[in-house]
Design a protein around this motif. Structure first.
Motif, PDB file in Angstrom:
ATOM      1  N   CYS A 442      -4.845   2.581   8.050  1.00 25.35           N
ATOM      2  CA  CYS A 442      -5.261   2.820   6.659  1.00 25.35           C
ATOM      3  C   CYS A 442      -4.114   3.395   5.832  1.00 25.35           C
ATOM      4  CB  CYS A 442      -6.468   3.756   6.618  1.00 25.35           C
ATOM      5  SG  CYS A 442      -8.015   3.013   7.145  1.00 25.35           S
ATOM      6  N   ARG A 443      -3.430   4.374   6.390  1.00 25.66           N
ATOM      7  CA  ARG A 443      -2.300   4.996   5.697  1.00 25.66           C
ATOM      8  C   ARG A 443      -1.207   3.965   5.433  1.00 25.66           C
ATOM      9  NH1 ARG A 443       0.390   8.263   2.311  1.00 25.66           N
ATOM     10  NH2 ARG A 443       2.337   9.080   3.175  1.00 25.66           N
ATOM     11  N   SER A 444      -0.898   3.156   6.401  1.00 25.60           N
ATOM     12  CA  SER A 444       0.160   2.151   6.244  1.00 25.60           C
ATOM     13  C   SER A 444      -0.204   1.133   5.169  1.00 25.60           C
ATOM     14  CB  SER A 444       0.413   1.430   7.573  1.00 25.60           C
ATOM     15  OG  SER A 444       0.875   2.334   8.555  1.00 25.60           O
ATOM     16  N   LEU A 445      -1.451   0.652   5.190  1.00 28.50           N
ATOM     17  CA  LEU A 445      -1.877  -0.330   4.195  1.00 28.50           C
ATOM     18  C   LEU A 445      -1.899   0.281   2.799  1.00 28.50           C
ATOM     19  CD1 LEU A 445      -2.907  -3.109   3.447  1.00 28.50           C
ATOM     20  CD2 LEU A 445      -5.231  -2.357   4.066  1.00 28.50           C
ATOM     21  N   ALA A 446      -2.360   1.535   2.677  1.00 23.88           N
ATOM     22  CA  ALA A 446      -2.428   2.189   1.371  1.00 23.88           C
ATOM     23  C   ALA A 446      -1.045   2.330   0.756  1.00 23.88           C
ATOM     24  CB  ALA A 446      -3.102   3.552   1.503  1.00 23.88           C
ATOM     25  N   VAL A 447      -0.078   2.806   1.530  1.00 23.73           N
ATOM     26  CA  VAL A 447       1.284   2.973   1.006  1.00 23.73           C
ATOM     27  C   VAL A 447       1.894   1.608   0.678  1.00 23.73           C
ATOM     28  CG1 VAL A 447       3.605   3.794   1.553  1.00 23.73           C
ATOM     29  CG2 VAL A 447       1.604   5.145   2.229  1.00 23.73           C
ATOM     30  N   TYR A 448       1.643   0.611   1.507  1.00 21.82           N
ATOM     31  CA  TYR A 448       2.148  -0.751   1.268  1.00 21.82           C
ATOM     32  C   TYR A 448       1.612  -1.283  -0.066  1.00 21.82           C
ATOM     33  CZ  TYR A 448       2.703  -5.816   1.966  1.00 21.82           C
ATOM     34  OH  TYR A 448       3.024  -7.152   1.817  1.00 21.82           O
ATOM     35  N   LEU A 449       0.330  -1.076  -0.320  1.00 22.27           N
ATOM     36  CA  LEU A 449      -0.264  -1.535  -1.579  1.00 22.27           C
ATOM     37  C   LEU A 449       0.249  -0.720  -2.767  1.00 22.27           C
ATOM     38  CD1 LEU A 449      -3.943  -2.110  -0.392  1.00 22.27           C
ATOM     39  CD2 LEU A 449      -2.254  -3.871  -0.968  1.00 22.27           C
ATOM     40  N   THR A 451       3.091   0.577  -3.174  1.00 22.23           N
ATOM     41  CA  THR A 451       4.478   0.215  -3.488  1.00 22.23           C
ATOM     42  C   THR A 451       4.620  -1.274  -3.796  1.00 22.23           C
ATOM     43  OG1 THR A 451       4.931  -0.049  -1.127  1.00 22.23           O
ATOM     44  CG2 THR A 451       5.441   2.098  -2.112  1.00 22.23           C
ATOM     45  N   PHE A 452       3.478  -1.909  -4.099  1.00 20.09           N
ATOM     46  CA  PHE A 452       3.463  -3.319  -4.506  1.00 20.09           C
ATOM     47  C   PHE A 452       4.094  -4.240  -3.461  1.00 20.09           C
ATOM     48  CE2 PHE A 452       3.809  -0.608  -8.283  1.00 20.09           C
ATOM     49  CZ  PHE A 452       2.620  -0.922  -8.924  1.00 20.09           C
ATOM     50  N   GLY A 453       3.864  -3.915  -2.192  1.00 22.04           N
ATOM     51  CA  GLY A 453       4.350  -4.772  -1.121  1.00 22.04           C
ATOM     52  C   GLY A 453       5.826  -4.642  -0.822  1.00 22.04           C
ATOM     53  N   ASP A 454       6.481  -3.589  -1.340  1.00 23.13           N
ATOM     54  CA  ASP A 454       7.905  -3.347  -1.069  1.00 23.13           C
ATOM     55  C   ASP A 454       8.003  -2.700   0.320  1.00 23.13           C
ATOM     56  OD1 ASP A 454      10.519  -2.403  -0.897  1.00 23.13           O
ATOM     57  OD2 ASP A 454      10.637  -1.855  -3.018  1.00 23.13           O
ATOM     58  N   VAL A 455       8.286  -3.515   1.331  1.00 22.04           N
ATOM     59  CA  VAL A 455       8.296  -3.045   2.715  1.00 22.04           C
ATOM     60  C   VAL A 455       9.325  -1.944   2.926  1.00 22.04           C
ATOM     61  CG1 VAL A 455       8.729  -3.707   5.114  1.00 22.04           C
ATOM     62  CG2 VAL A 455       7.396  -5.209   3.622  1.00 22.04           C
ATOM     63  N   THR A 456      10.511  -2.105   2.354  1.00 21.50           N
ATOM     64  CA  THR A 456      11.571  -1.112   2.557  1.00 21.50           C
ATOM     65  C   THR A 456      11.159   0.254   2.013  1.00 21.50           C
ATOM     66  OG1 THR A 456      13.263  -2.837   2.410  1.00 21.50           O
ATOM     67  CG2 THR A 456      13.983  -0.553   2.105  1.00 21.50           C
ATOM     68  N   ALA A 459       8.196   1.720   4.033  1.00 19.79           N
ATOM     69  CA  ALA A 459       8.633   2.216   5.343  1.00 19.79           C
ATOM     70  C   ALA A 459       9.307   3.574   5.213  1.00 19.79           C
ATOM     71  CB  ALA A 459       9.570   1.195   5.987  1.00 19.79           C
ATOM     72  N   GLU A 460      10.104   3.763   4.138  1.00 16.98           N
ATOM     73  CA  GLU A 460      10.752   5.056   3.910  1.00 16.98           C
ATOM     74  C   GLU A 460       9.705   6.159   3.735  1.00 16.98           C
ATOM     75  OE1 GLU A 460      13.212   4.625   0.513  1.00 16.98           O
ATOM     76  OE2 GLU A 460      14.780   3.481   1.547  1.00 16.98           O
ATOM     77  N   LEU A 461       8.669   5.870   2.954  1.00 15.96           N
ATOM     78  CA  LEU A 461       7.624   6.873   2.704  1.00 15.96           C
ATOM     79  C   LEU A 461       6.820   7.178   3.964  1.00 15.96           C
ATOM     80  CD1 LEU A 461       6.332   5.618  -0.780  1.00 15.96           C
ATOM     81  CD2 LEU A 461       7.754   7.617  -0.332  1.00 15.96           C
ATOM     82  N   LEU A 462       6.701   6.176   4.824  1.00 14.69           N
ATOM     83  CA  LEU A 462       5.937   6.363   6.067  1.00 14.69           C
ATOM     84  C   LEU A 462       6.804   6.873   7.213  1.00 14.69           C
ATOM     85  CD1 LEU A 462       3.845   3.070   5.898  1.00 14.69           C
ATOM     86  CD2 LEU A 462       2.920   5.401   5.756  1.00 14.69           C
ATOM     87  N   HIS A 463       8.128   6.903   6.988  1.00 16.75           N
ATOM     88  CA  HIS A 463       9.088   7.356   8.008  1.00 16.75           C
ATOM     89  C   HIS A 463       9.026   6.467   9.255  1.00 16.75           C
ATOM     90  CE1 HIS A 463       9.661  10.878   5.509  1.00 16.75           C
ATOM     91  NE2 HIS A 463       8.357  11.147   5.580  1.00 16.75           N
ATOM     92  N   VAL A 464       8.968   5.160   9.020  1.00 15.81           N
ATOM     93  CA  VAL A 464       9.000   4.194  10.125  1.00 15.81           C
ATOM     94  C   VAL A 464      10.023   3.109   9.791  1.00 15.81           C
ATOM     95  CG1 VAL A 464       6.572   4.602  10.710  1.00 15.81           C
ATOM     96  CG2 VAL A 464       7.161   2.740   9.133  1.00 15.81           C
ATOM     97  N   HIS A 465      10.356   2.304  10.789  1.00 13.37           N
ATOM     98  CA  HIS A 465      11.282   1.189  10.571  1.00 13.37           C
ATOM     99  C   HIS A 465      10.540   0.083   9.821  1.00 13.37           C
ATOM    100  CE1 HIS A 465      13.978  -2.187  11.411  1.00 13.37           C
ATOM    101  NE2 HIS A 465      14.910  -1.254  11.686  1.00 13.37           N
ATOM    102  N   PRO A 466      11.216  -0.657   8.913  1.00 18.80           N
ATOM    103  CA  PRO A 466      10.563  -1.746   8.178  1.00 18.80           C
ATOM    104  C   PRO A 466       9.881  -2.755   9.094  1.00 18.80           C
ATOM    105  CG  PRO A 466      12.658  -1.243   7.156  1.00 18.80           C
ATOM    106  CD  PRO A 466      12.594  -0.431   8.412  1.00 18.80           C
ATOM    107  N   ASN A 467      10.508  -3.071  10.246  1.00 17.56           N
ATOM    108  CA  ASN A 467       9.879  -4.035  11.151  1.00 17.56           C
ATOM    109  C   ASN A 467       8.571  -3.499  11.733  1.00 17.56           C
ATOM    110  OD1 ASN A 467      11.848  -5.951  10.760  1.00 17.56           O
ATOM    111  ND2 ASN A 467      13.099  -5.279  12.521  1.00 17.56           N
ATOM    112  N   THR A 468       8.529  -2.162  11.939  1.00 15.54           N
ATOM    113  CA  THR A 468       7.285  -1.550  12.426  1.00 15.54           C
ATOM    114  C   THR A 468       6.167  -1.731  11.412  1.00 15.54           C
ATOM    115  OG1 THR A 468       8.520   0.110  13.690  1.00 15.54           O
ATOM    116  CG2 THR A 468       6.213   0.606  13.200  1.00 15.54           C
ATOM    117  N   LEU A 469       6.517  -1.528  10.130  1.00 24.46           N
ATOM    118  CA  LEU A 469       5.512  -1.684   9.083  1.00 24.46           C
ATOM    119  C   LEU A 469       5.069  -3.146   8.974  1.00 24.46           C
ATOM    120  CD1 LEU A 469       3.791  -0.565   6.810  1.00 24.46           C
ATOM    121  CD2 LEU A 469       5.748  -0.831   5.262  1.00 24.46           C
TER     122      LEU A 469
END
Length: 501
Positions: A442-449, A451-456, A459-469
């Motif tokens: 849920c947290r990952s999807l919320a942040v992804y939405l 940031t308008f689908g900006d994976v990079t 990922a920075e806000l979630l403190h994970v690698h872009p590929n993980t996201l």
């Protein structure tokens, strides 16, 4: 009818440093004190009296087992009798050793003469303390004959005139003559804040004074001993506002106003549950005049709410009265609401509200925030703006740097919060496909939405690698069947996730 007198707690609040300590209160501070008696013989003590006794005679008083006494005040050095009085279930106070029993009794009578247990924000003693806090001086409030009605807490800086005035329950004639000679009374009657120079020969340091006026009639005065200290910038405004509040209090005390507790009735203006126009007229407001609606959140720590809100109400009342004599300050639902008549239709200036918030932050020590809800075209429209103000404060709760915020500045956030609240109450409108996701998803999807689908960026806000996201998003698509290329599905998913937070 309310029981005459004051609770012991109210009395202690008003007496301040005249009481050095509470030696015992085995049954709390709820006892009602109706009178004060200096014990000097074996005469019966009235029920509900505060018995004032020298320390060396406390034991003898305990022997009498004084039933019906509300409390005992011990002067001088107490002996073992104080412990025996406590064993009888009586509250025992320790009096300032500089005061005789008679002097202390006179102070108590001065407090009891003021109709009490009123709410603290309408009590003259509380008003005096608030003015002292805002001006940095020592304050006393007197009636038109110079008799002391209330005063701020004692202080080592008090000059001889202040001590004589309070203990004697009135201003010495020598100083009153000085005021007449200098034409001070005429200037007070004209509504001025007057500075009175020091008079060492009369034991008086420099003072400020303002008249308490009503309809051109002098009801009393407010005095501030300031000595050599610089005058705070807001002192004149504070004194003028305090004088207006004191005038309202004195008129009410002498029966010029009647019928219901104004503080309780004013809450009706916020709820809209009663005849708003009738309430407004009863409280001295024009129901057809536009009114600016402001809300204050104290952001206090747990357990501070009651007394802190009282202090904030007093301070806000002083500031509001200096700006508009017909302003209403209403504590309700843990917030403080200010209704400021705005005949021109313009809201109260943000700069004025910011000054008030600054004063509250300094004096309360909490990150107070204010919301400017707008201007209600008439009093009956206030309840809807009350809701706008409280929602605005909800939105800025986590941003303490925003001291004053208008609804227009955060309109989108407020409206969105309202939509999310409705969504939470109507679960069938949510995207139920998201119910099976865990917290991380849920947290990952919320942040992804967000940031308008900006994976990079996400990922920075979630403190994970872009590929993980990217992997998490693909997994979410598979589990839910969510089409993130569809704008409607993205919007509903975002609102659903916000409602879950």
């Amino acid at each position: 009818m309310a029981e005459p007198g004051r609770t012991l707690k109210s009395l202690l609040d008003a007496l301040d440093e005249s009481v050095h300590g509470l030696m015992a209160a085995p049954r709390g501070l709820g006892a009602v004190v109706r009178s004060v008696t200096v014990v000097d013989d074996a005469a019966p003590l009235p029920v509900g009296t505060l018995a004032v006794v020298p320390g060396e005679e406390a034991d003898a008083l305990a022997d009498r087992n004084p039933e019906g006494v509300a409390a005992v005040a011990v002067t001088g050095v107490p002996d073992g009798g104080a412990e025996r009085l406590r064993a009888l279930g009586l509250p025992v106070l320790s009096v300032d050793p500089r005061l005789t029993g008679k002097e202390f009794a006179d102070l108590v009578r001065a407090v009891l003469d003021t109709p009490g247990d009123e709410p603290r924000h309408r009590d003259l003693f509380s008003l005096a303390q608030t003015v002292a806090t805002l001006t940095g001086g020592l304050v006393s409030i007197e009636d038109s004959a110079g008799a002391v009605l209330a005063y701020s807490a004692a202080d080592e800086g008090a000059d001889e005139l202040r001590r004589r005035t309070i203990l004697g329950r009135g201003c010495p004639e020598s100083f009153l003559a000085h005021l007449r000679a200098w034409g001070v009374n005429e200037r007070l009657a004209a509504g001025e804040v007057v500075e009175v120079a020091e008079r060492p020969d009369l034991g008086a340091e420099r003072r400020l004074v303002v008249g308490v006026l009503a309809g051109g009639r002098m009801l009393g005065s407010i005095w501030v001993q300031i000595g050599d200290a610089p005058r705070p910038a807001a002192t004149t405004r504070v004194l003028l506002g305090a004088a207006r509040l004191a005038a309202t209090h004195l008129m009410r005390t002498h029966g010029a106003r009647s019928g219901g507790d104004p503080a309780e009735l004013a809450v009706g203006l916020l709820t809209g549950a009663f005849d708003t126009d009738a309430l407004a007229r009863h409280l001295g407001a024009d129901p057809g005049t536009p009114v600016s609606v402001i809300a204050l959140a104290l952001r206090e720590e747990a357990g501070q709410g009651g007394w802190l809100l009282d202090r904030a109400t007093e301070t806000a009342s002083v500031y509001a009265a200096s700006y508009r004599s017909d302003a209403l300050v209403i504590p309700a639902c843990g917030l403080l609401y200010l209704l400021m008549p705005a005949p021109s239709g313009n809201p109260a200036p943000a700069s004025w509200v910011r000054d008030l918030v600054t004063a509250l932050r300094q004096n309360l020590g909490t990150p107070v925030q204010a919301a400017l809800a707008g201007v209600a075209p008439r009093m009956s429209a206030v309840p809807s703006l009350k809701k706008v103000a409280s929602r605005t404060l909800d939105v800025v709760r986590d941003r303490p740097e925003l001291t004053v915020t208008s609804f227009e500045e955060v309109r989108s956030s407020v409206v969105l919060r309202e939509l999310i609240d409705d969504l939470a109450e109507r679960p069938h409108l949510r995207d139920v496909r998201l119910d099976g996701l865990d917290e991380e998803q849920c947290r990952s999807l919320a942040v992804y939405l967000d940031t308008f689908g900006d994976v990079t960026r996400a990922a920075e806000l979630l403190h994970v690698h872009p590929n993980t996201l990217r992997h998490r998003i693909r997994r979410i698509r598979t589990l839910t069947g969510l089409d993130l290329d569809d704008a409607d599905q993205r919007l509903l998913a975002s609102l659903t996730l916000r409602a879950r937070r």
